[in-house]
Write a protein that holds these residues in place. Structure first.
Motif, PDB file in Angstrom:
ATOM      1  N   GLN A  36      12.388   1.006   8.445  1.00 39.42           N
ATOM      2  CA  GLN A  36      12.855   0.362   7.219  1.00 39.42           C
ATOM      3  C   GLN A  36      13.770  -0.829   7.523  1.00 39.42           C
ATOM      4  OE1 GLN A  36      11.925   1.044   4.100  1.00 39.42           O
ATOM      5  NE2 GLN A  36      13.280  -0.461   3.173  1.00 39.42           N
TER       6      GLN A  36
ATOM      7  N   ALA B  92       8.230  -3.321   6.233  1.00 40.32           N
ATOM      8  CA  ALA B  92       8.569  -1.904   6.011  1.00 40.32           C
ATOM      9  C   ALA B  92       7.400  -1.114   5.427  1.00 40.32           C
ATOM     10  CB  ALA B  92       9.795  -1.795   5.120  1.00 40.32           C
ATOM     11  N   SER B  93       6.685  -1.667   4.454  1.00 37.97           N
ATOM     12  CA  SER B  93       5.583  -0.915   3.833  1.00 37.97           C
ATOM     13  C   SER B  93       4.457  -0.662   4.837  1.00 37.97           C
ATOM     14  CB  SER B  93       5.060  -1.641   2.593  1.00 37.97           C
ATOM     15  OG  SER B  93       4.565  -2.913   2.940  1.00 37.97           O
TER      16      SER B  93
ATOM     17  N   MET C  71       5.662   2.053   7.304  1.00 36.20           N
ATOM     18  CA  MET C  71       5.648   3.406   6.724  1.00 36.20           C
ATOM     19  C   MET C  71       4.224   3.945   6.609  1.00 36.20           C
ATOM     20  SD  MET C  71       8.642   4.374   6.508  1.00 36.20           S
ATOM     21  CE  MET C  71      10.223   3.593   6.602  1.00 36.20           C
TER      22      MET C  71
ATOM     23  N   ASP D  52      10.180   9.789   3.067  1.00 34.11           N
ATOM     24  CA  ASP D  52      10.479   9.153   1.777  1.00 34.11           C
ATOM     25  C   ASP D  52      11.943   9.348   1.380  1.00 34.11           C
ATOM     26  OD1 ASP D  52       7.847   8.285   1.590  1.00 34.11           O
ATOM     27  OD2 ASP D  52       7.215  10.013   0.391  1.00 34.11           O
TER      28      ASP D  52
ATOM     29  N   ILE E 167      14.780   7.032   3.157  1.00 34.26           N
ATOM     30  CA  ILE E 167      15.059   5.676   2.682  1.00 34.26           C
ATOM     31  C   ILE E 167      16.038   5.703   1.510  1.00 34.26           C
ATOM     32  CG2 ILE E 167      14.021   3.542   1.823  1.00 34.26           C
ATOM     33  CD1 ILE E 167      13.313   4.581   4.823  1.00 34.26           C
TER      34      ILE E 167
END
Length: 188
Positions: free
Chosen positions: A97, A104-105, A108, A135, A138
């Motif tokens: 993150q 970041a997306s 992940m 999840d 974050i």
């Protein structure tokens, strides 16, 4: 490509301390670059708690290096998501993150794919618990806006406990005995 040599990092962009007791034992920020990111796994999640509980040397290092400082209680995240005491994936999610090594997306998505690959044989419940931990990590991450000028000058607290006085008395007593023994030894 496989890395076949060890590299000592002299100027880290990202430093993480997974065990809060390490901040009192090691110079965890020694190689953190100016303006780098530091994440501390701790129960001290507010500025007030950090003011009280962080060692002065850590406060100084954070302020003097102008560190971007985050805290997370990864142990509580692990417990609440069914991971027990396992914080590794939680701290890895935080790294992805904040580090910027990938968007970041994207990071992940790839990380969750690796979780499925690594833990899929242990069952869907294990995979879903790991997803929940990632999840939750974050949202459990807190950026700390610390008073840089105050922390840069943080001094060691003065020890006013009786234990400190006793130790000094014992040290003085031991020194006196040693001096007498040396003096008496010279007389012979």
């Amino acid at each position: 490509h496989e890395i076949k040599a060890h590299y000592l990092i002299q100027s880290a962009d990202f430093v993480s301390c997974n065990h809060p007791q390490w901040i009192s034992r090691y110079s965890v920020l020694r190689n953190c670059r100016k303006g780098g990111t530091f994440v501390l796994n701790t129960k001290l999640l507010t500025l007030a708690a950090l003011e009280e509980g962080l060692p002065h040397t850590i406060k100084q290092a954070i302020a003097q290096r102008e560190v971007i400082f985050y805290v997370i209680d990864a142990n509580s995240v692990a417990e609440s998501t069914g991971m027990g005491k396992r914080i590794n994936n939680i701290m890895q999610a935080v790294f992805f993150q904040l580090s910027g090594v990938l968007p970041a997306s994207t990071a992940m998505t790839l990380f969750k794919a690796e979780i499925r690959k690594s833990y899929g044989k242990k069952g869907e419940e294990v995979v879903l618990a790991n997803y929940a931990a990632v999840d939750a990590a974050i949202s459990a991450l807190h950026r700390i806006d610390y008073p840089a000028s105050t922390w840069a000058k943080a001094a060691a607290p003065i020890n006013t406990t009786n234990a400190g006085v006793v130790r000094m008395d014992k040290l003085a007593e031991t020194s006196i005995r040693s001096s007498k023994a040396m003096t008496e030894g010279k007389k012979e």
